[in-house]
Design an enzyme around this catalytic site. Structure first.
Site, short mmCIF file in Angstrom:
data_model
loop_
_atom_site.label_atom_id
_atom_site.label_comp_id
_atom_site.label_asym_id
_atom_site.label_seq_id
_atom_site.Cartn_x
_atom_site.Cartn_y
_atom_site.Cartn_z
N HIS A 1 -15.06 40.48 -26.36
CA HIS A 1 -14.11 41.00 -27.34
C HIS A 1 -14.52 42.42 -27.73
O HIS A 1 -15.69 42.66 -28.00
CB HIS A 1 -14.15 40.09 -28.57
CG HIS A 1 -13.05 40.35 -29.55
ND1 HIS A 1 -12.96 41.50 -30.28
CD2 HIS A 1 -12.00 39.59 -29.92
CE1 HIS A 1 -11.90 41.43 -31.07
NE2 HIS A 1 -11.31 40.29 -30.88
N ARG B 1 -9.85 33.10 -14.89
CA ARG B 1 -8.49 33.39 -15.37
C ARG B 1 -7.94 34.62 -14.67
O ARG B 1 -8.64 35.59 -14.47
CB ARG B 1 -8.47 33.62 -16.88
CG ARG B 1 -7.03 33.81 -17.42
CD ARG B 1 -6.98 33.85 -18.94
NE ARG B 1 -7.42 35.12 -19.48
CZ ARG B 1 -6.77 35.81 -20.43
NH1 ARG B 1 -5.64 35.33 -20.93
NH2 ARG B 1 -7.26 36.93 -20.89
N GLU C 1 2.35 31.63 -22.99
CA GLU C 1 2.00 32.67 -23.95
C GLU C 1 3.17 33.21 -24.75
O GLU C 1 3.07 33.31 -25.98
CB GLU C 1 1.31 33.83 -23.21
CG GLU C 1 0.06 33.40 -22.48
CD GLU C 1 -0.63 34.54 -21.78
OE1 GLU C 1 -1.24 35.36 -22.48
OE2 GLU C 1 -0.54 34.63 -20.55
N ASP D 1 -0.13 36.63 -27.44
CA ASP D 1 1.07 37.25 -26.91
C ASP D 1 2.32 36.66 -27.54
O ASP D 1 3.33 37.34 -27.67
CB ASP D 1 1.11 37.10 -25.39
CG ASP D 1 0.20 38.11 -24.70
OD1 ASP D 1 0.58 39.29 -24.64
OD2 ASP D 1 -0.89 37.73 -24.28
N ARG E 1 -7.13 30.98 -29.48
CA ARG E 1 -7.13 31.57 -30.82
C ARG E 1 -8.04 32.79 -30.87
O ARG E 1 -9.14 32.77 -30.34
CB ARG E 1 -7.61 30.55 -31.87
CG ARG E 1 -6.83 29.26 -31.86
CD ARG E 1 -7.43 28.24 -32.82
NE ARG E 1 -7.15 28.58 -34.20
CZ ARG E 1 -8.06 28.60 -35.16
NH1 ARG E 1 -9.32 28.35 -34.89
NH2 ARG E 1 -7.72 28.88 -36.40
N ARG F 1 -2.47 44.91 -24.59
CA ARG F 1 -3.21 43.67 -24.81
C ARG F 1 -3.13 43.29 -26.28
O ARG F 1 -3.08 44.14 -27.18
CB ARG F 1 -4.66 43.82 -24.37
CG ARG F 1 -4.84 44.13 -22.89
CD ARG F 1 -6.27 43.93 -22.47
NE ARG F 1 -6.63 42.53 -22.59
CZ ARG F 1 -6.41 41.61 -21.66
NH1 ARG F 1 -5.84 41.95 -20.53
NH2 ARG F 1 -6.76 40.36 -21.86
#
Length: 920
Positions: free
Chosen positions: A148, A416, A539, A579, A617, A752
């Site tokens: 992150h 992913r 999403e 999203d 989350r 993003r």
């Protein structure tokens, strides 16, 4: 239990803040000089005056206007460090308050396992063995650590946090003046170290840095807490339902995305996947070997003084330990043999790793963690048979639990990628193999037919010398690296493959074909089987609405159903909070997620499979954040079923897991909510559910339209957003390893979700956490008091609705439109500024008004004294960081593009993210 306490009860918190702030002030004066200290103090005093409405914000802004950048940076550092220290003081205060409640004999607090066990005991009459066994089949609580960009703290900073926390705990326990003086001098040393340590790295974080950052939580907390917590929960549940087959596998099993998530991150390649898996493996093996070395020292029992089992004797005799000093110490000899085999295992799995406490010699490696666990079980059984259960239940029990959870892999690494990439790769492979060169033009039905046909045969689509595009070669390289990891370390190392922006059955089958290409999927009697489960990630609002239909259509394909059956009839689905919010706004996204879960639960039930939901989350409310316990209880009926996975991101990871006490409390909350949601009726709507759902359908659509009018339909909105927030600088500065946008565009859709939310948080608008709700509710209520009464009733009865409003209030309480106006002033187009910011301020007022009408509270923090206390303590220290950030943004955009200005902006971002706690 709400922590409503008199002011006197919070005095220890204020004392802690004064102590830590005072030490920091002395450090600033000593290290940065009197002028810097005076500027910090002036800013602090002015900020307090602003909060008391005794002076105008412009006064503080003016104090920074003409100050050289080099003089502003230490001011930003000072207030950033204060936010960090205030967090520690608040965490310690919560710890102190809980201890006081326990000592006073108060009922256990919600979110604690003690409270959950009491609720389960009260419901025992209807919780029979079969019900519990079924509800907790495949039980799992998996916090999945992700990289992150708002979490940029150095390892040294974490070490200082840990040291300061322990010193403050010691300080709480002593009245001795000499020891207090020693502790205070140690605090001074650590805070000085904190000041002299650069908060921000000089270079952009590499993925290898992010991998190491994620792994540090295992040594910091997970190794200590997870095995103990699993053992306790297993023991408590089995004591209540001794005939139920519950928790045959460990309940809490952390996971990771770091190094496997390449959606929008071009820096992830085959080497990164291998590095992530190897470092995780080394972390697990290092822990096990260290614990075995300690166990060998501790288990000194002599055969002359204790009774051992025959199995233990055999294990000791096979150890090869011929040291005469150990001849009558069977436990030591047995443990040494286990260490020797684990050393051999480490050399086989990681030939180049430098691991501690290894044993020389040629030994047979353990083929699986289960074989290691079986040997540890022999030691456990012998100790218990010899009357030494108390020894067996200490270090050995924790090690057995650690091997059971972490094995040789530590944590599953999730893969992913975006569905669009898979489509391009499959199209190129089919063209190379001569299957078809028109795959991307095919209708969905024909794609599914072609993909399923491919899943019935073992042939490869490529050869090692195939001439492929760079993107396709890279994707295949990543998957081949994943396959090699699975073959070497074991299937637990990589268990999940997540498809971002999944919209169709072909999106799922494309990945299955790619897994077959690299050997991660094979045929069993004509049907495909794989140890890696492919997981759709729904999403956007539209994708969430269509998620159940996509799942149903996929399960109707025999080849896909075979793969689900190979996972014991369990299919995981991931839900995207980020999203969906960016797409439709806060209320619409939350309701779309709830509706999607209801539809998915129904679809799974009708198909006869078991559903596991993976909640994507983020830290902030706009990305699904908020108290995890409340969020899990707010899930619809049938959505939890004993198991869930959820992402843990950003500075929230450190806030939850940086040390054992915090980690225990937060993991306990996840487990407590999972058990309650699985075994108790927590929705509370009963026969009124259809009416409540219809009301939320209406509210969500109104909120979506209000949000769209601002974000998607207002001319110039993108220009306003990129100017009145630091979103452009988030991409330009060295924050995180991935770009701010998936594509090089200025589109909100391509941005993003993390930069979208982070930018609004930094500018104190917090728009993703509330916008549209006020308009929706006020329109729906109109002038009808009966409608208001209906929403008031839903707030009292329905955990979902209560959680949505509570989280919204939490984030709005952290907003500050006065400070946001300073950012809006960065927009030179006056008409655009007034139009957009005017809409924001009007909607903010509407939303506060409807919140107070529904809840009956007179403020956003009336039901959350802890948050009110936190805001009171820290907001005057946030104020200067926002003013500093605006000033530095002005300079940066005016052409002062220097390392010092960039560093200053980054420090303010880090400081605000730290102090606001759930900002990313």
């Amino acid at each position: 239990m709400t922590d409503t306490v008199p002011a006197s009860a919070t005095e220890p918190l204020r004392e802690d803040i004064r102590l830590l702030g005072g030490i920091l002030g002395r450090v600033v004066r000593d290290q940065a000089g009197e002028e810097t200290f005076d500027l910090v103090e002036t800013a602090r005093v002015t900020s307090f005056a602003i909060r008391r409405s005794e002076t105008d914000r412009a006064e503080l802004a003016r104090r920074f206007t003409d100050v050289p950048t080099d003089d502003l940076i230490p001011v930003a550092r000072a207030f950033s460090h204060f936010g960090l220290l205030a967090n520690l003081a608040e965490d310690l205060h919560r710890e102190r308050r809980r201890a006081l409640h326990v000592r006073a004999g108060d009922p256990p607090q919600d979110s604690s396992l003690a409270a959950t066990y009491a609720k389960l005991d009260a419901a025992r009459a209807r919780l029979d063995t079969d019900t519990v066994t079924d509800a907790l089949a495949h039980a799992l609580v998996a916090p999945v650590v992700t990289a992150h960009p708002t979490e940029t703290r150095r390892r040294t900073v974490f070490d200082v946090q840990t040291a300061v926390t322990e010193l403050m705990r010691r300080r709480e326990r002593t009245d001795d003046p000499g020891e207090l003086d020693t502790i205070d001098r140690a605090l001074h040393r650590h805070i000085l170290t904190l000041w002299d340590t650069a908060l921000i790295r000089l270079a952009r974080l590499r993925i290898s840095d992010e991998i190491d950052n994620g792994l540090r939580y295992y040594d910091m907390a997970f190794f200590d807490v997870v095995p103990t917590l699993n053992a306790e929960v297993r023991r408590e549940l089995r004591s209540r339902w001794p005939d139920a087959a519950v928790l045959t596998e460990p309940l809490v099993r952390p996971g990771s995305w770091i190094g496997g998530d390449r959606d929008g991150n071009p820096n992830v390649d085959a080497r990164v996947v291998t590095t992530a898996a190897n470092r995780a493996c080394a972390t697990a093996l290092r822990h096990h070997l260290t614990e075995l070395a300690a166990l060998e020292r501790e288990l000194s029992m002599s055969e002359r003084t204790t009774t051992i089992t025959g199995a233990l004797r055999d294990l000791a005799d096979m150890s090869g330990d011929d040291d005469p000093a150990h001849s009558d110490e069977p436990y030591r000899r047995a443990v040494r043999g286990i260490r020797a085999r684990l050393t051999a295992t480490a050399h086989r799995l990681l030939p180049d790793a430098d691991l501690p406490h290894t044993v020389p010699g040629e030994w047979e490696p353990y083929p699986t963690p289960a074989r290691l666990h079986a040997d540890l079980d022999i030691i456990d059984a012998s100790l218990r048979a010899g009357g030494a259960a108390v020894i067996a239940e200490d270090r050995l029990a924790r090690l057995r639990g650690a091997v059971e959870v972490f094995g040789f892999h530590l944590a599953p690494l999730d893969m992913r990628q975006n569905s669009e990439v898979h489509e391009k790769v499959i199209a190129e492979l089919f063209a190379w193999a001569g299957v078809t060169d028109r795959y991307r033009e095919m209708p969905e039905k024909d794609r599914v037919a072609l993909l399923t046909a491919e899943l019935r045969i073992r042939r490869p689509l490529t050869t090692p010398d195939a001439q492929l595009s760079e993107e396709t070669a890279k994707e295949l390289g990543i998957l081949r690296a994943a396959a090699e990891v699975v073959r070497r370390i074991g299937p637990a190392a990589i268990e999940h493959y997540i498809i971002s922006m999944c919209t169709s059955v072909s999106d799922l089958l494309e990945v299955e074909v790619l897994l077959k290409e690299v050997g991660l999927l094979d045929l069993d009697r004509g049907y495909p089987r794989s140890t890696v489960q492919v997981i759709p990630l729904f999403e956007t609002i539209d994708d969430l609405r269509g998620g159940a239909a996509t799942l149903t259509a996929a399960l109707a394909v025999p080849e896909f159903r075979s793969l689900v059956d190979g996972h014991d009839g369990l299919q995981e689905v991931m839900l995207g909070y980020s999203d969906s919010n960016k797409d439709g706004g806060y209320l619409a996204a939350n309701w779309a997620l709830y509706r999607a879960e209801l539809d998915l639960v129904k679809a799974a039930r009708e198909a006869g499979i078991r559903l596991r939901l993976f909640h994507g989350r983020g830290g902030t409310v706009g990305r699904g954040g908020g108290p995890s316990y409340d969020a899990i209880l707010a899930q619809p009926p049938g959505a939890v079923q004993g198991s869930l996975r959820l992402t843990e991101q950003g500075e929230v990871i450190a806030a939850k897991y940086r040390e054992p006490v915090l980690a225990r409390r937060n993991l306990e909350a996840l487990v407590a909510a999972t058990l309650e949601s699985s075994l108790l009726d927590v929705e509370g709507l009963g026969a009124d559910a259809p009416e409540a759902y219809a009301i939320l359908d209406d509210l969500a659509e109104r909120a979506r339209r209000a949000y769209a009018r601002l974000v998607h339909e207002t001319p110039g909105f993108v220009d306003y957003f990129t100017t009145a927030t630091p979103v452009s600088e988030i991409g330009a500065l060295n924050i995180g390893s991935r770009p701010a946008s998936r594509k090089p565009t200025r589109s909100i859709a391509d941005l993003r979700a993390i930069p979208w939310v982070l930018a609004w948080t930094q500018s104190r608008v917090m728009l993703p956490g509330w916008y549209g709700t006020g308009t929706a509710v006020s329109e729906w209520i109109g002038d009808d008091p009966a409608r208001l009464a209906t929403l008031q009733d839903l707030y009292r009865r329905w955990p979902f609705f209560r959680s949505v409003l509570s989280n919204m209030a939490q984030v709005m309480a952290k907003s500050d439109l006065g400070l946001a106006a300073r950012y809006a002033d960065l927009v030179e187009d006056v008409e655009l500024r007034e139009r957009v910011f005017g809409s924001i301020t009007a909607e903010h007022a509407r939303t506060v008004e409807v919140y107070e009408q529904i809840t009956g509270y007179d403020s956003l923090v009336a039901d959350n004294p802890a948050l009110e206390r936190s805001l009171h303590n820290r907001f005057p220290y946030l104020e200067p960081l926002n003013h500093l950030q605006v000033e530095l943004l002005r300079r940066f955009r005016a052409g002062e593009d220097t390392d010092r200005v960039r560093r200053g902006i980054q420090i303010t971002m880090n400081g605000l993210a730290t102090a606001l706690r759930n900002s990313g």
